[in-house]
Design a protein around this motif. Structure first.
Motif, PDB file in Angstrom:
ATOM      1  N   PRO A 180      -6.878 -58.723 -35.351  1.00  0.00           N
ATOM      2  CA  PRO A 180      -5.858 -57.943 -34.649  1.00  0.00           C
ATOM      3  C   PRO A 180      -5.903 -56.468 -35.013  1.00  0.00           C
ATOM      4  O   PRO A 180      -6.463 -56.082 -36.040  1.00  0.00           O
ATOM      5  N   ILE A 181      -5.249 -55.659 -34.178  1.00  0.00           N
ATOM      6  CA  ILE A 181      -5.193 -54.209 -34.367  1.00  0.00           C
ATOM      7  C   ILE A 181      -3.757 -53.820 -34.720  1.00  0.00           C
ATOM      8  O   ILE A 181      -2.804 -54.299 -34.096  1.00  0.00           O
ATOM      9  N   THR A 182      -3.594 -52.956 -35.710  1.00  0.00           N
ATOM     10  CA  THR A 182      -2.262 -52.574 -36.182  1.00  0.00           C
ATOM     11  C   THR A 182      -2.106 -51.062 -36.189  1.00  0.00           C
ATOM     12  O   THR A 182      -3.006 -50.338 -36.630  1.00  0.00           O
ATOM     13  N   VAL A 183      -0.953 -50.590 -35.686  1.00  0.00           N
ATOM     14  CA  VAL A 183      -0.565 -49.190 -35.840  1.00  0.00           C
ATOM     15  C   VAL A 183       0.675 -49.188 -36.724  1.00  0.00           C
ATOM     16  O   VAL A 183       1.575 -50.015 -36.563  1.00  0.00           O
ATOM     17  N   LYS A 184       0.705 -48.281 -37.697  1.00  0.00           N
ATOM     18  CA  LYS A 184       1.810 -48.297 -38.652  1.00  0.00           C
ATOM     19  C   LYS A 184       2.173 -46.881 -39.079  1.00  0.00           C
ATOM     20  O   LYS A 184       1.374 -45.942 -38.953  1.00  0.00           O
ATOM     21  N   GLY A 185       3.385 -46.743 -39.611  1.00  0.00           N
ATOM     22  CA  GLY A 185       3.880 -45.457 -40.103  1.00  0.00           C
ATOM     23  C   GLY A 185       5.082 -45.675 -40.991  1.00  0.00           C
ATOM     24  O   GLY A 185       5.506 -46.812 -41.232  1.00  0.00           O
ATOM     25  N   LEU A 186       5.658 -44.581 -41.467  1.00  0.00           N
ATOM     26  CA  LEU A 186       6.757 -44.639 -42.432  1.00  0.00           C
ATOM     27  C   LEU A 186       7.848 -43.662 -42.014  1.00  0.00           C
ATOM     28  O   LEU A 186       7.602 -42.457 -41.912  1.00  0.00           O
ATOM     29  N   TYR A 187       9.058 -44.180 -41.763  1.00  0.00           N
ATOM     30  CA  TYR A 187      10.196 -43.318 -41.443  1.00  0.00           C
ATOM     31  C   TYR A 187      10.750 -42.716 -42.737  1.00  0.00           C
ATOM     32  O   TYR A 187      11.167 -43.439 -43.650  1.00  0.00           O
ATOM     33  N   VAL A 188      10.761 -41.381 -42.812  1.00  0.00           N
ATOM     34  CA  VAL A 188      11.232 -40.657 -43.989  1.00  0.00           C
ATOM     35  C   VAL A 188      11.923 -39.371 -43.530  1.00  0.00           C
ATOM     36  O   VAL A 188      11.731 -38.926 -42.399  1.00  0.00           O
ATOM     37  N   PRO A 189      12.715 -38.732 -44.395  1.00  0.00           N
ATOM     38  CA  PRO A 189      13.237 -37.400 -44.061  1.00  0.00           C
ATOM     39  C   PRO A 189      12.088 -36.410 -43.963  1.00  0.00           C
ATOM     40  O   PRO A 189      11.024 -36.627 -44.552  1.00  0.00           O
ATOM     41  N   PRO A 190      12.275 -35.302 -43.237  1.00  0.00           N
ATOM     42  CA  PRO A 190      11.203 -34.308 -43.163  1.00  0.00           C
ATOM     43  C   PRO A 190      10.955 -33.680 -44.520  1.00  0.00           C
ATOM     44  O   PRO A 190      11.891 -33.508 -45.310  1.00  0.00           O
TER      45      PRO A 190
END
Length: 495
Positions: free
Chosen positions: A261-271
């Motif tokens: 499978p293919i995964t796109v990911k990221g992290l929600y953080v303050p600027p």
């Protein structure tokens, strides 16, 4: 006496109830790991006391590799506050609750519902912003298929949304709120996979570091989806293009020869604080409502003038007219739980003025601290064009704080008037609180006179006046606690 003897005889004659213990082989043993984590105690006996003290098992634990059990408990407790919970009521008034996580390290809070994810500040006195984001489509190239709303579920310490095309997941820890979307079967021939989401509450924009910045209407960034990356099952990083407009974000992943499978990911953080769009929210806008008044020529924190527990603010307006042309004014605005009280001269807590044309009172302002030790913060106002005995000698005025605010409103009611006694010295062009210079418990002040002459023309000088129980000690250069100068022609020392 006979009754006592009979009772004693009965106790001797009656057989004692049998006491039977279980054989050692039948006794359950405490698991070794549990036994190792029980605090160990050592007892010492003396003729009159028993002393019990806890043995320090750290040396034993280090020798046996067991580690510090209490530190592990503390780590587990700290980690637990990032766990998923359910809240009946949302922190935002009028919004439904749902699956919920809080993130102390990044001051974030998130709710997970069928209509998507809602992210906001964890701690705030008032609701400032919120992001609503919902995955809406996934597919090959531009042939994007709609993703219908689905109910979130809990898998371990993750919140998941399961679609026919794949699965979205969110996990929460000290790094931030992690997002991932995994496509079970990527496109075989188009070479591109597209993931789309609908955004509300904030405006998305592609950030310089390759993430998504979420901005308030005034352009200030309050949240970022950072460290965005796409990879296949083999861990190969895939080319990724991000897109954003007023209500949508899009992820386009180049997938030729990618292993599913293919995964796109990221992290929600303050600027990050160093970002060019780091956000400071406008809370108050103060104005003079008078043309060419020059409000804001000087501003300063006044300290807590009235002792209510909130810091107050001084704003200088040196060209303000209120009976005399360019007499100047300084306005005091009090702090409160909701910010500053008032926004203009009519709603200021105090308006201090010089009552002399051309004095330019308020050209410099400063909080002093507590100059007389009464527990209230005091302020000093400079008026470099003020004439007392010499033209343009300048002056500085001390006003004391009290439970009702500042005491006095003009030179006649000031607690002290400091002056240079020299024409065109422009004493008071700069003023500031000096702290407690001599350690006597009273705040002291510094006043600059950048055109002051004392051996060299326009060398300038700075004067120190000490605080005391009765206020400032001294009123002029001759009675100042210290006179600092440059000894250089035209240096304008004290500017």
């Amino acid at each position: 006496m006979k009754k006592c003897l009979l009772l004693l005889l009965a106790l001797v004659i009656l057989p004692a109830a049998p006491y039977r213990t279980r054989p050692r082989s039948e006794r359950p043993e405490m698991p070794r790991a549990a036994a190792d984590n029980i605090p160990h105690y050592a007892a010492s006996f003396s003729q009159h006391s028993v002393q019990i003290s806890q043995r320090d098992p750290s040396a034993e634990g280090a020798a046996s590799g067991k580690g510090d059990w209490f530190s592990q408990v503390q780590r587990n407790i700290a980690k637990a506050e990032y766990n998923i919970s359910y809240q009946e009521k949302c922190a935002v008034e009028g919004m439904p609750g749902g699956l919920h996580v809080a993130n102390r390290a990044n001051n974030l809070r998130a709710y997970f519902r069928e209509d998507g994810v809602q992210i906001m500040e964890r701690e705030t006195a008032a609701h400032d912003w919120e992001l609503e984001i919902q995955l809406t489509g996934c597919g090959a190239g531009d042939a994007v298929q709609a993703l219908p709303p689905v109910a979130p579920a809990i898998e371990g310490n993750r919140v998941t949304y399961t679609y026919s095309a794949g699965q979205a997941s969110y996990s929460n820890d000290e790094r931030g709120l992690a997002f991932a979307f995994t496509v079970n079967n990527g496109p075989a021939d188009s070479g591109t996979m597209t993931l789309r989401a609908k955004v509300g509450g904030l405006t998305p924009a592609v950030s310089r570091d390759g993430g998504i910045a979420f901005n308030e209407p005034d352009g200030g960034e309050v949240l970022r989806l950072a460290n965005v990356v796409a990879e296949d099952a083999a861990g190969t990083v895939l080319p990724l293009t991000l897109g954003a407009d007023s209500g949508h974000v899009e992820f386009r992943i180049a997938t030729p020869n990618a292993a599913n499978p293919i995964t796109v990911k990221g992290l929600y953080v303050p600027p990050p604080p160093g970002s060019s769009s780091y956000h400071f929210r406008l809370v108050s806008q103060l104005e003079s409502n008078q043309a060419y008044a020059d409000l804001g020529e000087s501003v300063a924190g006044a300290g807590d003038v009235n002792g209510d527990g909130y810091a107050d603010v001084l704003v200088g307006v040196p060209w303000y007219d209120n009976g005399e042309t360019r007499e100047g004014t300084a306005f005091l605005f009090l702090g409160s739980a909701s910010g500053l009280v008032g926004t203009s001269p009519g709603s200021a807590a105090a308006a201090l003025e010089s009552n002399q044309g051309g004095a330019e009172f308020g050209g410099s302002v400063s909080g002093v601290g507590d100059a007389n030790g009464d527990g209230y913060a005091d302020v000093i106002i400079g008026a470099y064009g003020y004439d007392r005995d010499q033209q343009d000698e300048g002056a500085a005025f001390l006003f004391l704080g009290s439970a009702s605010g500042l005491v006095g409103a003009d030179p006649s009611s000031a607690a002290a008037i400091l002056e240079s006694n020299q024409a065109r010295a422009y004493f008071g062009y700069s003023v500031t609180g000096a702290g407690d210079v001599n350690g006597d418990g009273y705040a002291d002040v510094l006043v600059g006179a950048h055109w002051y002459d004392n051996g060299e023309e326009d060398e300038g000088a700075v004067f120190l006046f000490l605080g005391s129980a009765s206020g400032l000690v001294g009123r002029s250069p001759g009675s100042a606690a210290a006179v600092l100068e440059s000894n250089q022609f035209g240096a304008y020392f004290g500017y």
